[in-house]
Design an enzyme around this catalytic site. Structure first.
Site, PDB file in Angstrom:
ATOM      1  N   ARG A  58     -15.418  -4.610  -7.198  1.00  0.00           N
ATOM      2  CA  ARG A  58     -15.370  -3.311  -7.866  1.00  0.00           C
ATOM      3  C   ARG A  58     -14.085  -3.203  -8.681  1.00  0.00           C
ATOM      4  O   ARG A  58     -12.989  -3.374  -8.157  1.00  0.00           O
ATOM      5  CB  ARG A  58     -15.443  -2.186  -6.831  1.00  0.00           C
ATOM      6  CG  ARG A  58     -15.640  -0.805  -7.433  1.00  0.00           C
ATOM      7  CD  ARG A  58     -15.950   0.201  -6.347  1.00  0.00           C
ATOM      8  NE  ARG A  58     -17.180  -0.144  -5.652  1.00  0.00           N
ATOM      9  CZ  ARG A  58     -18.409   0.121  -6.095  1.00  0.00           C
ATOM     10  NH1 ARG A  58     -18.548   0.731  -7.264  1.00  0.00           N
ATOM     11  NH2 ARG A  58     -19.466  -0.198  -5.400  1.00  0.00           N
ATOM     12  N   ASP A 109     -16.827  -2.767   8.873  1.00  0.00           N
ATOM     13  CA  ASP A 109     -16.979  -3.687   7.746  1.00  0.00           C
ATOM     14  C   ASP A 109     -17.769  -4.909   8.203  1.00  0.00           C
ATOM     15  O   ASP A 109     -17.274  -5.715   9.005  1.00  0.00           O
ATOM     16  CB  ASP A 109     -15.590  -4.105   7.239  1.00  0.00           C
ATOM     17  CG  ASP A 109     -15.669  -4.927   5.961  1.00  0.00           C
ATOM     18  OD1 ASP A 109     -16.261  -6.028   6.000  1.00  0.00           O
ATOM     19  OD2 ASP A 109     -15.140  -4.480   4.934  1.00  0.00           O
ATOM     20  N   ASP A 118     -16.075  -8.385   7.582  1.00  0.00           N
ATOM     21  CA  ASP A 118     -14.979  -8.675   8.505  1.00  0.00           C
ATOM     22  C   ASP A 118     -15.509  -9.039   9.893  1.00  0.00           C
ATOM     23  O   ASP A 118     -14.990  -9.938  10.552  1.00  0.00           O
ATOM     24  CB  ASP A 118     -14.052  -7.466   8.615  1.00  0.00           C
ATOM     25  CG  ASP A 118     -13.139  -7.327   7.402  1.00  0.00           C
ATOM     26  OD1 ASP A 118     -13.031  -8.288   6.625  1.00  0.00           O
ATOM     27  OD2 ASP A 118     -12.547  -6.242   7.245  1.00  0.00           O
ATOM     28  N   THR A 129     -12.262   1.364 -13.245  1.00  0.00           N
ATOM     29  CA  THR A 129     -13.542   1.986 -13.594  1.00  0.00           C
ATOM     30  C   THR A 129     -14.454   2.167 -12.383  1.00  0.00           C
ATOM     31  O   THR A 129     -15.425   2.928 -12.445  1.00  0.00           O
ATOM     32  CB  THR A 129     -14.288   1.136 -14.636  1.00  0.00           C
ATOM     33  OG1 THR A 129     -14.683  -0.109 -14.024  1.00  0.00           O
ATOM     34  CG2 THR A 129     -13.408   0.858 -15.838  1.00  0.00           C
TER      35      THR A 129
END
Length: 211
Positions: free
Chosen positions: A106, A202, A205, A110
């Site tokens: 990402r 996550d 992870d 933006t």
């Protein structure tokens, strides 16, 4: 709330294994194994409508006519990196499938998903594609991955997640109403950090033992 393209797997085995994933005490080895097991169970459901044809087979007792898959070529495309945890489970069910990979990050300014790696089988456009990512949070990465894969000419696409947030499902339904979505659970919401609540943390992870 969701259209006919969204399939929520409420099978007892799937739900039992999902609870193991949610538990913060579950270690890396077990977490990785259970992600793969859920992927295999989801694959069973996602391939329910594959076409069949009749073939003649001689058993040790007699010759008969039986069913086999009819000329359907399949491809598995994990979204790096967490999607890799679902690949082995899928391949146990459909070992002849080819595997592509797509990596996204990402943009910090933006917030738009940016492709940093993409490697697909050369005949990907002729294949039914299963995109893998354990978590469907905001939906931005999954939507971008679907867009990239459509750019190769793919017409039959399935998105396979383990847990989804309502926000992510809504985005995929808006951006890609033609895509079939398979998920084991739809959780309550996203928190301020875009983590699914209650979720499982996550996934990348916990699969790879990183932080």
């Amino acid at each position: 709330m969701y259209n006919e393209k969204v399939h929520i797997l409420d099978h007892p085995l799937v739900q039992h294994k999902l609870t193991i994933l949610r538990d913060e005490r579950t270690g890396v080895k077990e977490f990785r194994e259970v992600v793969s097991e859920i992927a295999a169970l989801e694959c069973y459901e996602a391939t329910r409508d594959l076409p069949l044809t009749d073939v003649e087979v001689k058993t040790p007792v007699a010759t008969g006519t039986f069913k086999t898959l009819y000329g359907k070529k399949l491809a598995i495309v994990p979204i790096l990196r967490a999607g890799l945890g679902m690949v082995d489970g899928m391949l146990r069910m459909i070992p002849s499938a080819k595997v592509g990979h797509i990596g996204l990050y990402r943009d910090p300014e933006t917030h738009a998903p940016v492709e940093y790696y993409c490697k697909m089988p050369p005949d990907i456009a002729d294949r039914e594609v299963f995109i893998l990512d354990p978590m469907l949070a905001t939906g931005g990465s999954a939507s971008a991955a679907i867009t990239f894969i459509k750019g190769y000419g793919c017409r039959h696409i399935h998105l396979m997640n383990i847990i989804a947030a309502p926000e992510g499902l809504a985005l995929i339904q808006r951006d890609h109403p033609d895509v079939e979505i398979y998920v084991a659970a739809v959780d309550e919401k996203l928190n301020e950090h875009a983590y699914i609540v209650p979720g499982l943390g996550d996934a990348g992870d916990r699969i790879f033992g990183t932080r």
